[in-house]
Design a protein around this motif. Sequence first.
Motif, short mmCIF file in Angstrom:
data_model
loop_
_atom_site.label_atom_id
_atom_site.label_comp_id
_atom_site.label_asym_id
_atom_site.label_seq_id
_atom_site.Cartn_x
_atom_site.Cartn_y
_atom_site.Cartn_z
N PHE A 123 0.82 -1.21 0.00
CA PHE A 123 0.00 0.00 0.00
C PHE A 123 0.86 1.26 0.00
O PHE A 123 1.89 1.34 0.67
N PHE A 124 0.39 2.27 -0.75
CA PHE A 124 0.92 3.62 -0.63
C PHE A 124 -0.16 4.61 -1.04
O PHE A 124 -1.17 4.25 -1.64
N ARG A 166 2.30 14.77 -0.50
CA ARG A 166 3.26 13.84 0.11
C ARG A 166 2.88 12.40 -0.24
O ARG A 166 1.72 12.09 -0.48
N ILE A 167 3.89 11.54 -0.22
CA ILE A 167 3.67 10.12 -0.44
C ILE A 167 3.77 9.42 0.91
O ILE A 167 4.71 9.63 1.67
N ALA A 220 3.90 1.64 6.28
CA ALA A 220 4.41 1.78 7.65
C ALA A 220 4.10 3.16 8.22
O ALA A 220 3.69 3.29 9.39
N ALA A 221 4.26 4.19 7.42
CA ALA A 221 3.98 5.56 7.89
C ALA A 221 2.49 5.74 8.15
O ALA A 221 2.09 6.40 9.12
N GLY A 226 -5.62 11.45 -2.86
CA GLY A 226 -6.51 12.57 -2.58
C GLY A 226 -6.00 13.80 -3.30
O GLY A 226 -4.81 14.09 -3.28
N THR A 227 -6.92 14.52 -3.96
CA THR A 227 -6.56 15.73 -4.69
C THR A 227 -7.45 16.85 -4.21
O THR A 227 -8.68 16.76 -4.27
#
Length: 125
Positions: free
Chosen positions: A38-39, A46-47, A51-52, A117-118
Amino acid sequence: MELSDQEKRDLELLEEGLWRADVRFDRKRMDRILAPDFFEFGRSGRIYRRAATLAIPAQPIVARLPLIDFRARLLDANLAQVTYVSTVTYQGVDERSTRSSLWSRTANGWQLRFHQGTAMAADHA
């Protein structure tokens, strides 16, 4: 090839859950929901990697539910895209964004692979 009404509802409930603090900050639940790869491309640009995303501390989420203009479609037999408009209040200000997520159908249910998201321009809010 189309999603059934129940599959669309399942995806909508999963996506809405990400906007509820009791789900979003439940580590065990999020561990099942987020795919290993997942990302996210955040509305900030930001990406965020898995984990983040899992490490974000619990905090209130003030999001308008149900999600606006929710749509779900199959891209192939086991990959669905959902799109919608979110309205989230940050420090008393409503911010609207267009959202898109990719969900993979697995043996254990749907897993979130990607989200973007934009921010919407003020004249479209």
